[in-house]
Design a protein around this motif. Structure first.
Motif, short mmCIF file in Angstrom:
data_model
loop_
_atom_site.label_atom_id
_atom_site.label_comp_id
_atom_site.label_asym_id
_atom_site.label_seq_id
_atom_site.Cartn_x
_atom_site.Cartn_y
_atom_site.Cartn_z
N GLY A 304 1.49 -31.93 -26.67
CA GLY A 304 0.35 -32.11 -25.78
C GLY A 304 0.73 -32.35 -24.33
O GLY A 304 -0.14 -32.30 -23.45
N ASP A 305 2.03 -32.59 -24.06
CA ASP A 305 2.45 -32.82 -22.67
C ASP A 305 2.34 -31.53 -21.85
O ASP A 305 2.67 -30.43 -22.35
N LEU A 306 1.92 -31.68 -20.60
CA LEU A 306 1.87 -30.55 -19.68
C LEU A 306 3.21 -30.47 -18.96
O LEU A 306 3.65 -31.45 -18.34
N ILE A 307 3.87 -29.29 -19.06
CA ILE A 307 5.26 -29.16 -18.61
C ILE A 307 5.36 -28.03 -17.59
O ILE A 307 4.83 -26.92 -17.81
N LEU A 308 6.05 -28.32 -16.52
CA LEU A 308 6.25 -27.33 -15.45
C LEU A 308 7.71 -26.92 -15.42
O LEU A 308 8.61 -27.76 -15.31
N LEU A 309 7.95 -25.59 -15.56
CA LEU A 309 9.30 -25.03 -15.48
C LEU A 309 9.42 -24.21 -14.20
O LEU A 309 8.45 -23.55 -13.81
N GLU A 310 10.59 -24.23 -13.58
CA GLU A 310 10.82 -23.33 -12.43
C GLU A 310 12.29 -22.97 -12.35
O GLU A 310 13.13 -23.74 -12.80
N ALA A 311 12.54 -21.80 -11.74
CA ALA A 311 13.93 -21.40 -11.51
C ALA A 311 14.00 -20.47 -10.31
O ALA A 311 13.01 -19.82 -9.95
N MET A 312 15.20 -20.45 -9.71
CA MET A 312 15.46 -19.52 -8.60
C MET A 312 16.94 -19.16 -8.67
O MET A 312 17.77 -20.02 -8.97
#
Ligand code: UT7
Length: 325
Positions: A304-312
């Motif tokens: 149920g956790d809201l998770i933000l992923l990012e990469a560059m």
């Protein structure tokens, strides 16, 4: 009315056993624990054993993810492996993983977007699952960057490490009251004008050799925070969520200073940021699933956790994904 979403069923990871510390590196090149830690946040990284290939790391992570998800290999139709350090020029390392799992149905292929590879692979798997290309997918990030480093170049050899992480995604038809699960939005970008800022100086069609990683670190750094925060703001706009709504920020682990600056710019509290760069270094496409699995294993990430992923990374490529675990 129902909506199809790709829901994460479980995660897994694998790290080679050999630890290479900053002090070990200082015996080899003109560097110090103090310089590496202050500039990057890295203390140590893992190095694959002789003969231990990207497919071996990937297979271990895939097995762990399947066990965590409670899914049988027979129920996987798609394997996407994000890597820039394949076992061989071809076939795709994903097919070695497929064979290692004993799967002979469905499809397996590699995704090559360097450090952004895992986000690109999640987006690809999500699109294929929604299009009916299978019910369950294994999405893996696995790298042996130790094999493409110039161990005499102190500006790059101190930054990278080896490892693998994986998640199992399942296409689920969600009812109208329950659509906010799984992959909610992904934004992918690339700009080839920057291809020589971070690249490998060899390949089958250019030199016929494998080559070594080359990077203008300061130039990559200069672009990173702006590119990362741009795509994150895009996924917030696409979904209506904001930085205040997320439980966990799981960024690509290249440099603690880039992560911290991105979190500050977005208004994400430091205690919501998952950091593994101190122990893993930059493991390119493996860094996000390794960090995800570390936070699942120690109980931080919950259903149920809201998770933000990012990469560059190399390309340049960059991207962000917002998902509800
Ligand atoms: O995952 C893909 C994305 N990649 C990244 O995000 C990496 C982005 N870049 C970075 O993380 C940073 O630019 C680095 C960590 C690579 C370098 O940090 P920096 O603060 O940008 O340092 P710099 O390159 O400007 O170098 C500063 C000094 C130089 O000496 P001078 O010219 O000022 O005398 C370098 O020669 O540090 C020197 N240096 C080192 N000294 C000790 C470079 N590497 C080392 C080293 N040990 N390992």
């Amino acid at each position: 009315m129902t909506l199809t979403r790709s829901v994460v069923l479980g995660s897994g990871s694998y790290l080679p056993s050999r630890v290479l510390s900053n002090a070990d590196l200082a015996k080899r090149v003109d560097t110090s624990d103090e310089w590496i830690f202050q500039r990057t946040g890295i203390r140590e990284r893992r190095i694959a054993a002789e003969g231990e290939m990207t497919s071996h790391l990937a297979l271990m992570a895939a097995r762990a993810a399947l066990a965590n998800a409670g899914v049988d290999t027979a129920d996987i139709q798609l394997i996407l492996l994000a890597t820039s350090t394949p076992d061989y020029t071809f076939p795709a390392t994903a097919v070695a993983v497929q064979a290692g799992l004993g799967i002979t149905h469905g499809a397996a292929f590699d995704v090559q977007a360097v450090c952004s590879g895992f986000v690109f692979a999640i987006a690809t798997a999500d699109a294929l699952l929604k299009a009916g290309g299978g019910k369950r997918a294994l999405v893996i990030g696995a790298e042996t960057f130790s094999r493409i480093l110039d161990w005499d170049d102190r500006s790059t050899c101190v930054l990278f490490g080896d490892g693998a992480g994986a998640v199992v995604l399942e296409a689920q038809d969600l009812g109208a009251a329950d659509t906010e699960r799984g992959v909610l939005a992904t934004r992918l970008r690339s700009d080839g004008r920057y291809q020589h800022k971070l690249y490998v100086d060899g390949g089958p069609s250019s030199t016929g050799t494998v080559g070594h990683l080359r990077m203008e670190g300061r130039e990559v750094f200069r672009h990173a925070v702006g590119m990362i925060t741009d795509v994150i703001e895009d996924v917030f706009r696409m979904t209506g969520y904001s930085a205040q709504d997320i439980q966990w920020f799981v960024p690509h682990q290249a440099n603690k200073r880039i992560i911290d600056a991105s979190a500050v710019k977005l208004g994400i509290a430091p205690d919501k940021v998952v950091i593994t760069v101190d122990r893993h270094g930059n493991t390119s496409a493996a860094s996000i699933p390794l960090a995800l699995d570390a936070a699942v294993a120690d109980g931080r990430i919950k259903r149920g956790d809201l998770i933000l992923l990012e990469a560059m990374g190399g390309g340049f490529t960059w991207g962000a994904t917002l998902l509800r675990w």
